[in-house]
Design an enzyme around this catalytic site. Structure first.
Site, PDB file in Angstrom:
ATOM      1  N   LEU A  35      37.203  38.929 -45.734  1.00  0.00           N
ATOM      2  CA  LEU A  35      35.971  39.387 -46.061  1.00  0.00           C
ATOM      3  C   LEU A  35      35.662  39.327 -47.515  1.00  0.00           C
ATOM      4  CD1 LEU A  35      36.110  42.188 -43.049  1.00  0.00           C
ATOM      5  CD2 LEU A  35      34.890  39.958 -43.004  1.00  0.00           C
ATOM      6  N   GLY A  36      36.796  40.017 -48.348  1.00  0.00           N
ATOM      7  CA  GLY A  36      36.592  40.067 -49.617  1.00  0.00           C
ATOM      8  C   GLY A  36      37.693  40.556 -50.409  1.00  0.00           C
ATOM      9  N   ASP A 147      32.480  51.138 -57.658  1.00  0.00           N
ATOM     10  CA  ASP A 147      32.249  49.568 -57.683  1.00  0.00           C
ATOM     11  C   ASP A 147      31.348  49.362 -56.391  1.00  0.00           C
ATOM     12  OD1 ASP A 147      32.727  46.919 -58.384  1.00  0.00           O
ATOM     13  OD2 ASP A 147      34.476  46.794 -56.832  1.00  0.00           O
TER      14      ASP A 147
END
Length: 325
Positions: A35-36, A147
């Site tokens: 997913l990342g 982030d």
């Protein structure tokens, strides 16, 4: 110093079908897709005995433990659903190393960019209101997101709701931001420090909206202030929010709630303008029909009056004839 790029790390390069078996709880997770990834590890969509889950795996035990603690704190925020719910925490032991991981709720939805396809220009503002509402709750709990970027956000629903996917950058207030991405970092743009505080996240929130208008992003030029102003002014989507975006970029908001409230007022004003325009259009469209109806009503009245007069006259004639006979 910017966090290390982990794209070449083994934990960021698991493939479809790979299995992660928990050392302590013995749960088995089968990888479906990545997913990342970020500075602290990678997130995968996995299958397990209870269905689908999102699994975050990394190298650093302290970082993973910190994220788990954040998720636990989120679950204690009454009446608010901030991050995904935690499933379990464990270690994955291989021949070469042991990697800490945690499994969490899989949020099924769309990326911001996919969601915005075909949507009206009001939607970025609506999603930003939702994001700022959650950020205010997070800040009140003593954390900064850090982030904040589209990669860590998802739109679920309907009803449509923006949600956080990865909390790896969350940092205790007043400490140094531990994870960031340059495009969304105010330090990169020369707009302030990397201290964890509400204004840091609000700068990133403004950049998230700018990224929605410019999905390919852009690199900083010699005059970043002018560059960002030009980007906002050149976008039909952004220029309607220009005042709010520029205040966020320049640290004019102390709290997420301030920015949220101004955005709500702006959106409500736009809705009222739309309502007024619709009413005016409806009124204008009805005027010819109204005049025509009035003419018909007047003709009908005259016709009815003529009939009544004629009837009275005929009765009078019969009466006069009766008198003469």
């Amino acid at each position: 110093m910017m966090p290390m790029d982990m794209s070449a790390s083994p934990v960021c390069n698991l493939t479809v079908g790979d299995e992660i078996r928990g050392k302590w709880n013995h749960s088995i997770y089968r990888v479906r897709r990545r997913l990342g990834y970020g500075a602290t590890g990678a997130v995968y969509l996995v299958e397990h005995k209870n269905g689908l889950a999102a699994l975050k795996i990394g190298h650093d035990q302290m970082s993973i433990t910190s994220e788990v603690n954040v998720l636990k704190r989120f679950s204690k925020v009454q009446g608010k659903v901030l991050g995904p719910s935690l499933v379990e925490v464990d270690d994955w032991q291989t021949r070469k190393a042991t990697y800490p991981f945690y499994a969490m709720e899989y949020l099924k939805g769309e990326t911001l960019f996919d969601f915005m396809k075909g949507k009206s220009l009001d939607w970025p503002g609506i999603l930003l209101v939702q994001l700022l509402t959650d950020l205010h709750t997070l800040h009140q709990a003593g954390w900064a997101f850090g982030d904040l970027k589209p990669d860590n956000l998802l739109v679920t629903g309907p009803p449509y709701r923006i949600r956080w996917m990865d909390v790896g950058g969350t940092t205790v207030m007043d400490r140094s931001i531990k994870e960031y991405t340059e495009f969304f970092d105010r330090g990169y743009w020369g707009k302030g420090s990397r201290k964890a505080e509400p204004s840091y996240d609000l700068f990133s929130a403004a950049m998230v909206m700018i990224n929605m208008a410019y999905p390919a992003r852009f690199t900083k030029r010699s005059d970043p202030d002018k560059q960002l102003q030009e980007k906002i002014a050149s976008s039909p989507m952004l220029k309607r929010y220009a005042v709010i975006l520029e205040k966020a970029l320049n640290g004019k908001y102390q709290y997420a709630e301030e920015m949220r409230n101004e955005l709500v007022v702006l959106l409500n004003a736009k809705d009222q303008n739309k309502t007024n325009q619709k009413q005016m259009t409806k009124s204008n469209n009805q005027k010819p029909a109204t005049r025509q109806a009035q003419k018909k009503k007047k003709k009908s009245f005259l016709a009815e009056t003529f009939l009544v007069f004629t009837f009275v006259f005929v009765v009078y004639l019969f009466y006069m004839l009766g008198q003469t006979m």
